[in-house]
Design an enzyme around this catalytic site. Structure first.
Site, PDB file in Angstrom:
ATOM      1  N   GLY A  13     -46.104  -7.710  15.818  1.00  0.00           N
ATOM      2  CA  GLY A  13     -44.994  -7.331  16.676  1.00  0.00           C
ATOM      3  C   GLY A  13     -45.247  -7.450  18.165  1.00  0.00           C
ATOM      4  O   GLY A  13     -44.509  -6.882  18.964  1.00  0.00           O
ATOM      5  N   ILE A  93     -42.717  -3.535  14.634  1.00  0.00           N
ATOM      6  CA  ILE A  93     -41.626  -4.484  14.435  1.00  0.00           C
ATOM      7  C   ILE A  93     -40.302  -3.737  14.245  1.00  0.00           C
ATOM      8  O   ILE A  93     -40.221  -2.823  13.422  1.00  0.00           O
ATOM      9  CB  ILE A  93     -41.883  -5.362  13.200  1.00  0.00           C
ATOM     10  N   ALA A  96     -32.331  -4.972  15.804  1.00  0.00           N
ATOM     11  CA  ALA A  96     -30.930  -4.732  15.432  1.00  0.00           C
ATOM     12  C   ALA A  96     -30.056  -5.595  16.326  1.00  0.00           C
ATOM     13  O   ALA A  96     -30.475  -6.017  17.412  1.00  0.00           O
ATOM     14  CB  ALA A  96     -30.564  -3.259  15.596  1.00  0.00           C
ATOM     15  N   TYR A 156     -28.430   4.470  20.497  1.00  0.00           N
ATOM     16  CA  TYR A 156     -29.505   4.023  19.623  1.00  0.00           C
ATOM     17  C   TYR A 156     -28.943   3.693  18.242  1.00  0.00           C
ATOM     18  O   TYR A 156     -29.458   2.813  17.550  1.00  0.00           O
ATOM     19  CB  TYR A 156     -30.600   5.088  19.545  1.00  0.00           C
ATOM     20  N   LYS A 163     -34.940   3.924  11.850  1.00  0.00           N
ATOM     21  CA  LYS A 163     -36.201   4.621  12.114  1.00  0.00           C
ATOM     22  C   LYS A 163     -36.364   5.828  11.193  1.00  0.00           C
ATOM     23  O   LYS A 163     -37.488   6.160  10.782  1.00  0.00           O
ATOM     24  CB  LYS A 163     -36.264   5.063  13.579  1.00  0.00           C
ATOM     25  N   ILE A 192     -40.269   3.246  26.347  1.00  0.00           N
ATOM     26  CA  ILE A 192     -41.137   2.349  27.112  1.00  0.00           C
ATOM     27  C   ILE A 192     -40.351   1.076  27.386  1.00  0.00           C
ATOM     28  O   ILE A 192     -39.634   0.575  26.516  1.00  0.00           O
ATOM     29  CB  ILE A 192     -42.426   2.037  26.329  1.00  0.00           C
TER      30      ILE A 192
END
Length: 256
Positions: A13, A93, A96, A156, A163, A192
């Site tokens: 990733g 990894i 979307a 999100y 997740k 990040i």
């Protein structure tokens, strides 16, 4: 990281210098033998350029498309032939559709929902299955999550649901693979500024809120996540599996 000396670590990733996976490379390369995977030739060339900047340039690069079971099997067969065994995997990894990271979650398309879960969650299962025969001495598998898997985070959306599935998969994989002395854990990293983060609308506002409210009073970086990743890959975490550790400056503990 002398605690990883003699270990072979597969890192999946890495897109560029800002990738969380690259933070893991920087923290692990001093002691471990690294194998990095890429999906396309363009990505492979980018990884090779990054590796040339490290003191130890002996890391190998292997193509692996996690949406294709045949590609995964071929990649780990190739890794097995060149390394003999694997001691750890970093699964960093996720993907979307950009349109599914905007507006209301209720508007998520079936196609978009399946895409996000296939790449972001199921890929961990497929990778663990392919790597298992090569982890003959046990080891650690680490994946990357985010607070959006626990709470409803603005914009999100489907990635948060993916997740949540990823974190559940960590627990079920930990249960299955524990008999082989393979530990499976997740890191819930703070926001990040990675390539993937560019697709999240209002990301700068998230960074500002994190800095304002986190107990440490700042954002975290990829190398701090890499430090905890190295811990999970090392024998120091030999009694830990099925966990989700937050590396977010403590933001996840704060209420209103």
């Amino acid at each position: 990281m002398a605690l990883l000396t003699g270990k072979t670590i597969v890192i999946m990733g890495v897109a560029n210098k800002r990738s969380i996976g690259w933070g893991s490379c920087v923290r692990c390369e001093a002691g471990a033998k690294l194998v990095l995977t890429h999906r396309s030739e363009r990505a492979g060339e980018q990884i090779r350029k990054l590796l040339a900047e490290l003191p130890d340039t002996s890391a190998s690069v292997v193509r692996c498309d996690v949406t294709d079971d045949a590609s995964i099997e071929e990649a780990f067969a190739q890794i097995g032939e060149s390394t003999g065994r694997i001691d750890g995997i970093v699964h960093s990894i996720a993907h979307a559709n950009v349109e599914d990271l905007q507006g209301e979650f209720v508007g998520t398309s079936r196609e978009g929902f399946l895409l996000a879960h296939n790449i972001s969650a199921y890929s961990l299962v497929a990778v663990a299955r392919a790597a298992r025969p090569l982890m003959t001495s046990g080891g650690g598998i680490v994946t990357m999550s985010y607070l959006g898997g626990e709470r409803a985070v603005e914009n999100y959306n489907v990635m948060g649901v993916a997740k949540a599935a990823l974190e559940s998969a960590v627990r079920y994989l930990a249960k299955d693979l524990g008999k082989d002395n393979i530990r499976v854990n997740a890191i819930s990293a703070g926001p990040i500024r990675t390539l993937a983060a560019k697709g999240v609308r209002g990301f700068n506002d998230v960074l500002h809120t994190m800095q304002e409210k986190a107990p440490l009073g700042r954002n975290v970086d990829a190398e701090e996540v890499g430090d905890v990743t190295a811990f999970f890959l090392s024998d120091l975490s030999r009694g830990v599996t099925g966990e989700v550790i937050h590396v977010d400056g403590g933001y996840h503990i704060v209420g209103l």
